[in-house]
Design a protein around this motif. Structure first.
Motif, PDB file in Angstrom:
ATOM      1  N   ASP A  46      15.509   1.927   1.460  1.00 44.33           N
ATOM      2  CA  ASP A  46      14.887   0.641   1.137  1.00 44.33           C
ATOM      3  C   ASP A  46      13.731   0.425   2.107  1.00 44.33           C
ATOM      4  O   ASP A  46      13.713  -0.530   2.893  1.00 44.33           O
ATOM      5  CB  ASP A  46      15.919  -0.479   1.226  1.00 44.33           C
ATOM      6  N   MET A  47      12.788   1.348   2.043  1.00 44.62           N
ATOM      7  CA  MET A  47      11.655   1.338   2.961  1.00 44.62           C
ATOM      8  C   MET A  47      10.422   1.796   2.191  1.00 44.62           C
ATOM      9  O   MET A  47      10.491   2.700   1.361  1.00 44.62           O
ATOM     10  CB  MET A  47      11.927   2.278   4.149  1.00 44.62           C
ATOM     11  N   ARG A  48       9.290   1.159   2.465  1.00 43.85           N
ATOM     12  CA  ARG A  48       8.054   1.558   1.810  1.00 43.85           C
ATOM     13  C   ARG A  48       6.873   1.348   2.755  1.00 43.85           C
ATOM     14  O   ARG A  48       6.959   0.587   3.727  1.00 43.85           O
ATOM     15  CB  ARG A  48       7.822   0.764   0.520  1.00 43.85           C
ATOM     16  N   ASP A  50       2.918   0.232   2.367  1.00 41.29           N
ATOM     17  CA  ASP A  50       2.006  -0.320   1.379  1.00 41.29           C
ATOM     18  C   ASP A  50       0.604   0.280   1.529  1.00 41.29           C
ATOM     19  O   ASP A  50       0.347   1.115   2.397  1.00 41.29           O
ATOM     20  CB  ASP A  50       1.991  -1.852   1.430  1.00 41.29           C
ATOM     21  N   ARG A  51      -0.316  -0.131   0.679  1.00 41.03           N
ATOM     22  CA  ARG A  51      -1.664   0.443   0.646  1.00 41.03           C
ATOM     23  C   ARG A  51      -2.443   0.172   1.921  1.00 41.03           C
ATOM     24  O   ARG A  51      -3.398   0.879   2.241  1.00 41.03           O
ATOM     25  CB  ARG A  51      -2.435  -0.102  -0.554  1.00 41.03           C
ATOM     26  N   ALA A  52      -2.036  -0.870   2.664  1.00 45.08           N
ATOM     27  CA  ALA A  52      -2.703  -1.192   3.924  1.00 45.08           C
ATOM     28  C   ALA A  52      -2.096  -0.450   5.106  1.00 45.08           C
ATOM     29  O   ALA A  52      -2.488  -0.678   6.249  1.00 45.08           O
ATOM     30  CB  ALA A  52      -2.657  -2.698   4.171  1.00 45.08           C
ATOM     31  N   GLY A  53      -1.127   0.443   4.834  1.00 44.35           N
ATOM     32  CA  GLY A  53      -0.498   1.198   5.903  1.00 44.35           C
ATOM     33  C   GLY A  53       0.592   0.449   6.638  1.00 44.35           C
ATOM     34  O   GLY A  53       1.056   0.897   7.692  1.00 44.35           O
ATOM     35  N   VAL A  54       1.044  -0.690   6.071  1.00 44.49           N
ATOM     36  CA  VAL A  54       2.099  -1.487   6.703  1.00 44.49           C
ATOM     37  C   VAL A  54       3.457  -0.975   6.230  1.00 44.49           C
ATOM     38  O   VAL A  54       3.689  -0.821   5.027  1.00 44.49           O
ATOM     39  CB  VAL A  54       1.943  -2.977   6.358  1.00 44.49           C
ATOM     40  N   TRP A  55       4.355  -0.731   7.175  1.00 44.24           N
ATOM     41  CA  TRP A  55       5.702  -0.248   6.863  1.00 44.24           C
ATOM     42  C   TRP A  55       6.618  -1.450   6.629  1.00 44.24           C
ATOM     43  O   TRP A  55       6.596  -2.417   7.392  1.00 44.24           O
ATOM     44  CB  TRP A  55       6.244   0.589   8.017  1.00 44.24           C
ATOM     45  N   HIS A  56       7.429  -1.364   5.564  1.00 43.42           N
ATOM     46  CA  HIS A  56       8.361  -2.436   5.218  1.00 43.42           C
ATOM     47  C   HIS A  56       9.783  -1.873   5.179  1.00 43.42           C
ATOM     48  O   HIS A  56      10.004  -0.746   4.732  1.00 43.42           O
ATOM     49  CB  HIS A  56       8.027  -3.023   3.847  1.00 43.42           C
ATOM     50  N   TYR A  57      10.725  -2.686   5.612  1.00 37.49           N
ATOM     51  CA  TYR A  57      12.143  -2.329   5.524  1.00 37.49           C
ATOM     52  C   TYR A  57      12.885  -3.499   4.915  1.00 37.49           C
ATOM     53  O   TYR A  57      12.768  -4.638   5.383  1.00 37.49           O
ATOM     54  CB  TYR A  57      12.712  -1.997   6.901  1.00 37.49           C
ATOM     55  N   GLY A  59      12.217  -5.126   2.345  1.00 32.04           N
ATOM     56  CA  GLY A  59      11.299  -6.146   1.855  1.00 32.04           C
ATOM     57  C   GLY A  59      10.478  -6.862   2.898  1.00 32.04           C
ATOM     58  O   GLY A  59       9.601  -7.659   2.553  1.00 32.04           O
ATOM     59  N   SER A  60      10.739  -6.589   4.179  1.00 32.60           N
ATOM     60  CA  SER A  60      10.002  -7.271   5.245  1.00 32.60           C
ATOM     61  C   SER A  60       9.207  -6.275   6.077  1.00 32.60           C
ATOM     62  O   SER A  60       9.683  -5.161   6.328  1.00 32.60           O
ATOM     63  CB  SER A  60      10.968  -8.038   6.159  1.00 32.60           C
ATOM     64  N   PRO A  61       7.996  -6.662   6.515  1.00 30.51           N
ATOM     65  CA  PRO A  61       7.211  -5.759   7.367  1.00 30.51           C
ATOM     66  C   PRO A  61       7.929  -5.468   8.677  1.00 30.51           C
ATOM     67  O   PRO A  61       8.602  -6.339   9.243  1.00 30.51           O
ATOM     68  CB  PRO A  61       5.921  -6.545   7.616  1.00 30.51           C
ATOM     69  N   ILE A  62       7.799  -4.242   9.142  1.00 31.26           N
ATOM     70  CA  ILE A  62       8.334  -3.876  10.453  1.00 31.26           C
ATOM     71  C   ILE A  62       7.286  -4.261  11.488  1.00 31.26           C
ATOM     72  O   ILE A  62       6.193  -3.695  11.520  1.00 31.26           O
ATOM     73  CB  ILE A  62       8.646  -2.373  10.524  1.00 31.26           C
TER      74      ILE A  62
END
Length: 201
Positions: A46-48, A50-57, A59-62
């Motif tokens: 459950d990690m992605r 985004d196009r701006a290079g922000v890592w999310h875990y 649903g929330s930015p890390i």
């Protein structure tokens, strides 16, 4: 989770994780990457990124760059183009909307075909543009907008930011490539096209 060593990163998914793997069915391992005995394939995390290079875990930015940088050290790309976090104990796939990194700064030394262009990523990795780390540009067929990328080790890519791309364009030269006019830049003795020129009438 230890924040000091990649060896202690845990990718374990809780019960009911979003990878969609039925109970009792082993998740598919990364294609073309040989895992060691004992490494557990966790499936889809459950990690992605985004196009701006922000890592999310979940649903929330890390928010902690140190933690993101630690994750980035175990990021791999398989032969199918999927991105994985692979530690000595586990492997889990994550979603990357475009490229996992951004090339945010460039430096130049020398001039002409022998000039050396290096780029710094948003994770502070320094990469010299050469035959093993080329620049490639995708052109949107509908808008004709360029999407330039720096290819890093293992086929991992960094999206070149607009400001850095404009710097590259300012250094660009025309070059004939097998009868096809191209506009691009030199680095480490290699020519990297940034776009093709319209034929002269």
């Amino acid at each position: 989770m230890s924040k000091n060593s990649a060896e202690h990163i845990s990718l374990s998914l809780p019960t009911g994780s979003p990878d969609g793997t039925p109970v009792g069915i082993a998740p598919v391992p990364p294609k073309g990457i040989a895992l060691k005995p004992g490494q557990v394939v966790c499936g889809d995390l459950d990690m992605r990124i985004d196009r701006a290079g922000v890592w999310h875990y979940q649903g929330s930015p890390i928010g902690r760059k140190e933690l993101v940088r630690l994750f980035s050290t175990v990021l791999r790309r398989d032969e199918a183009g999927d991105y994985w976090l692979i530690t000595p104990a586990e492997a889990g796939r994550l979603k990357v909307e475009d490229a996992p990194f951004l090339a945010v700064e460039m430096t130049l030394s020398g001039s002409g075909p022998d000039q050396i262009i290096s780029m710094r990523t948003n994770m502070d990795a320094l990469v010299t543009v050469d035959s093993g780390h080329p620049i490639r540009v995708d052109i949107d067929t509908e808008t004709s907008e360029p999407s330039p990328y720096l290819v890093m080790d293992g086929g991992i890519e960094a999206l070149i930011t607009r400001a850095v791309y404009y710097e590259l364009v300012s250094l660009g030269q025309e070059q004939d490539l097998e009868g096809d006019g191209a506009f691009g830049i030199w680095s480490s003795g290699c020519f990297f096209p940034l776009g093709h020129l319209e034929p002269r009438l």
